[in-house]
Design an enzyme around this catalytic site. Sequence first.
Site, short mmCIF file in Angstrom:
data_model
loop_
_atom_site.label_atom_id
_atom_site.label_comp_id
_atom_site.label_asym_id
_atom_site.label_seq_id
_atom_site.Cartn_x
_atom_site.Cartn_y
_atom_site.Cartn_z
N CYS A 38 0.83 -1.20 0.00
CA CYS A 38 0.00 0.00 0.00
C CYS A 38 0.86 1.25 0.00
O CYS A 38 1.86 1.33 0.74
CB CYS A 38 -0.92 0.01 1.22
N GLN A 92 -3.93 -6.62 -6.80
CA GLN A 92 -4.55 -7.25 -5.64
C GLN A 92 -5.86 -6.54 -5.34
O GLN A 92 -5.87 -5.35 -5.03
CB GLN A 92 -3.63 -7.18 -4.42
N TYR A 149 -8.62 -8.54 6.72
CA TYR A 149 -9.55 -7.77 5.89
C TYR A 149 -10.82 -8.59 5.64
O TYR A 149 -10.98 -9.68 6.15
CB TYR A 149 -8.84 -7.30 4.63
N ARG A 191 -4.56 -14.32 -1.63
CA ARG A 191 -3.67 -14.30 -0.46
C ARG A 191 -4.49 -14.72 0.76
O ARG A 191 -5.58 -14.19 1.00
CB ARG A 191 -3.08 -12.91 -0.25
N ARG A 240 9.40 -5.10 1.42
CA ARG A 240 10.33 -4.08 1.91
C ARG A 240 11.72 -4.20 1.30
O ARG A 240 12.43 -3.21 1.18
CB ARG A 240 10.40 -4.15 3.44
#
Length: 376
Positions: A26, A102, A187, A235, A329
């Site tokens: 995000c 996604q 989520y 996912r 990352r």
Amino acid sequence: MTVHLFTPVEIGGVTLPNRIVVSPMCQYAAVDGSAQPWHLVNYGMMAMSGAGLLCLEATHVEREGRITQGCLGLYSDDNEAALKPVVDWVRAWMPNVKLAVQLAHAGRKASAQRPWKGGGPLTQADAPDLPWTTFSASAVPYDTKWHTPVALDGVGLKRVKQAFVSAVERSARLGFDVIELHGAHGYCLHQFLSPLTNRRTDEYGGTMEKRRRFPLEVFEACRRIWPREKALGIRLSATDWVDGGMTIDDTVETARQLKALGCDFIDVSSGGNSPAQKIAVAPGYHVPFAARIRKEVGIKTWAVGIITEPEQAERIIASGEADCTAHARAFLLDPRWAWNAARALGAETPPLPLPAVRATTILPFKPQPMLAKAAD
């Protein structure tokens, strides 16, 4: 010697040139769900990373389903139009790279602050029209200070399912190769799967079989309209990391039923559904979950979670624990991570766009032929 990380792999009807995935991250930089110049710069940079698949961030199927006010969406014509230049740029300059999106709905974790503002729930102190109404499997807040979501009724369930379908249709028009549905990290779809958040007593709650019904219905509706020559996966959080929560045994069976519906891959993560979670974080801590699902279900899996070193990723693929490694990352710190991984492992390097080819003249390896668009 074969470097397994840099061998092709077929996911559904899509062949990736290597096993490296830029994981969804995000950016919190959209305006009412619409991509901004930042997205073009960010995804243009990530497309030149050398990864075989670039997956765009969580792209929300409803305005109310956004995590934050800055989250990307695909719920309007404006959203679709704003994202098109990003896709077009990658196609023009990096044709070897496959593109994924996604699709997500945050459920009860929507209406939140951006991470650099604390990440907690929005309040009226932020703006008079905040927070917005959130929706979930049941009226159970994420934490004591969070807003209580509205439990989705029959009309709401149909609305959310149709929102996913409409976003899939927009994704097809934009030309994505792969769609990943977001069923993890606490989520909306995960909220249905977990007993921590699903307290329903109707056909969508109670037993694990009933709790997985709505996510399976959403997946089936998306699969029905997404071309078979393209890949569709999901996912999943393998476990809630909370006593009485969802377990890896539950997720193995969910993956088995998804495969029967035409699921091409499982992106295996964990947690995110409760602040009470106790996660044993370590490099590659999701890999055993991915390995078990791959072995017991016979489905392609992606491993995620602190996979930062090329040698580490190579071991995961070479050992058969997963089919792809997904990195987040690591790419933020090094947008050429895959290029540098190829150099470190002695593999043939991925293509670069023509304006960047000069870099190869000072490096001790021979690059692949450049296939990207030439300047006029």
